[in-house]
Design a protein around this motif. Structure first.
Motif, PDB file in Angstrom:
ATOM      1  N   SER A  22      71.603  51.434  73.284  1.00 22.88           N
ATOM      2  CA  SER A  22      70.647  50.503  72.688  1.00 22.88           C
ATOM      3  C   SER A  22      69.251  51.081  72.852  1.00 22.88           C
ATOM      4  N   GLY A  23      68.317  50.570  72.086  1.00 24.28           N
ATOM      5  CA  GLY A  23      66.937  51.026  72.204  1.00 24.28           C
ATOM      6  C   GLY A  23      66.677  52.314  71.452  1.00 24.28           C
ATOM      7  N   TYR A  70      63.794  61.366  66.971  1.00 22.31           N
ATOM      8  CA  TYR A  70      64.052  60.306  67.943  1.00 22.31           C
ATOM      9  C   TYR A  70      65.543  60.168  68.199  1.00 22.31           C
ATOM     10  N   CYS A  71      65.886  59.561  69.338  1.00 25.98           N
ATOM     11  CA  CYS A  71      67.270  59.230  69.680  1.00 25.98           C
ATOM     12  C   CYS A  71      67.469  57.734  69.518  1.00 25.98           C
ATOM     13  N   ASP A  72      68.617  57.375  68.959  1.00 20.29           N
ATOM     14  CA  ASP A  72      68.935  55.973  68.715  1.00 20.29           C
ATOM     15  C   ASP A  72      70.434  55.801  68.956  1.00 20.29           C
ATOM     16  N   VAL A  73      70.997  54.717  68.467  1.00 24.56           N
ATOM     17  CA  VAL A  73      72.427  54.491  68.647  1.00 24.56           C
ATOM     18  C   VAL A  73      73.218  55.495  67.824  1.00 24.56           C
ATOM     19  N   GLY A  83      73.324  60.680  67.754  1.00 21.42           N
ATOM     20  CA  GLY A  83      72.260  59.690  67.752  1.00 21.42           C
ATOM     21  C   GLY A  83      70.879  60.279  67.595  1.00 21.42           C
ATOM     22  N   ARG A  84      70.783  61.532  67.143  1.00 20.00           N
ATOM     23  CA  ARG A  84      69.473  62.162  66.928  1.00 20.00           C
ATOM     24  C   ARG A  84      69.098  62.089  65.450  1.00 20.00           C
ATOM     25  N   TYR A  85      67.866  61.678  65.189  1.00 21.25           N
ATOM     26  CA  TYR A  85      67.420  61.490  63.818  1.00 21.25           C
ATOM     27  C   TYR A  85      66.020  62.074  63.643  1.00 21.25           C
TER      28      TYR A  85
END
Length: 236
Positions: A22-23, A70-73, A83-85
């Motif tokens: 999360s986050g 950024y890293c996300d779910v 999860g890297r975008y």
């Protein structure tokens, strides 16, 4: 997370997947060959190994951009990146090779020195300083004509094309200097970019989790050297 147990589009998970349950975490990714010399690259008193093409002595300086990501779910549609975008916009580097990877798209016709030869910029392509084609690449005749200039400089053709990044992905600039085995780098970003895909430092009274990882042309997570968890604190 260091590894990703989820299956994804490119097959079994690999160790450099990154994802959060999360986050969101801002990820500032700096590679010299991927945007580090968009603005400039210079060498002073350098010695170049003719086999590895590495600079072994002297001073090498670059000004360019850090890739703002950024890293996300985790997402199964995001390939091995898990999860890297990338932030909104375009990155500072694209591949300088044609679709079948058999030859470069572009090469310079008259590189002035090693630093110039080792980086190809979109502005050099647009300015007519390169030969080649985005689809068919550098021809055998062109390579035979211009390769001796690279060979004289102990240089190789850059695998990436450097260009000024756009949008939120171009928020971070960098200046880096390698001098006789030691790197010094300085990065710059606005405290508040107002972009939704950035972590913005709007409250200067709190501490922000801030980690650092270093790697020497490493692809997998187990080759990275990551700092212990640290905090970024602003001093009034």
């Amino acid at each position: 997370q260091e590894s990703d147990p989820h299956p994804h589009a490119n097959g079994p998970a690999i160790v450099d997947d990154a994802w959060l349950s999360s986050g969101r975490a801002d990820l500032w990714h700096s590679k010299a060959a991927r945007g580090g010399a968009v603005t400039s690259a210079t060498g002073t008193g350098i010695t170049v190994d003719p086999v590895s093409h590495n600079v072994t002595a002297g001073t090498f300086s670059m000004i360019g951009y850090v890739d703002d990501t950024y890293c996300d779910v985790w997402s199964g549609t995001n390939g091995e990146d898990g999860g890297r975008y990338g932030d909104a916009g375009t990155a500072a580097a694209s591949h300088n090779r044609i679709a079948d990877k058999s030859r470069p798209k572009w090469m310079e016709t008259n590189p002035t020195d090693f630093a110039d030869a080792m980086f190809i910029t979109q502005s050099e392509i647009d300015g007519g300083e390169c030969v080649g084609n985005a689809t068919t690449g550098v021809s055998d005749a062109e390579a035979a004509l211009y390769w001796p200039k690279y060979d004289t400089l102990n240089a190789v053709i850059c695998e990436r094309i450097h260009a000024v990044p756009t949008g939120s992905r171009g928020d971070i600039s960098i200046g880096a200097v390698w001098s006789n085995g030691t790197w010094k780098a300085e990065i710059k970003r606005q405290l508040n970019t107002t972009n939704a895909d950035d972590i913005n430092f709007t409250d200067l009274a709190i501490e922000y989790l801030f980690n650092v990882a270093e790697f020497d042309n490493s692809r997998h997570g187990y080759e990275h050297r990551c700092s212990e968890s640290k905090y970024l604190k602003f001093i009034p």
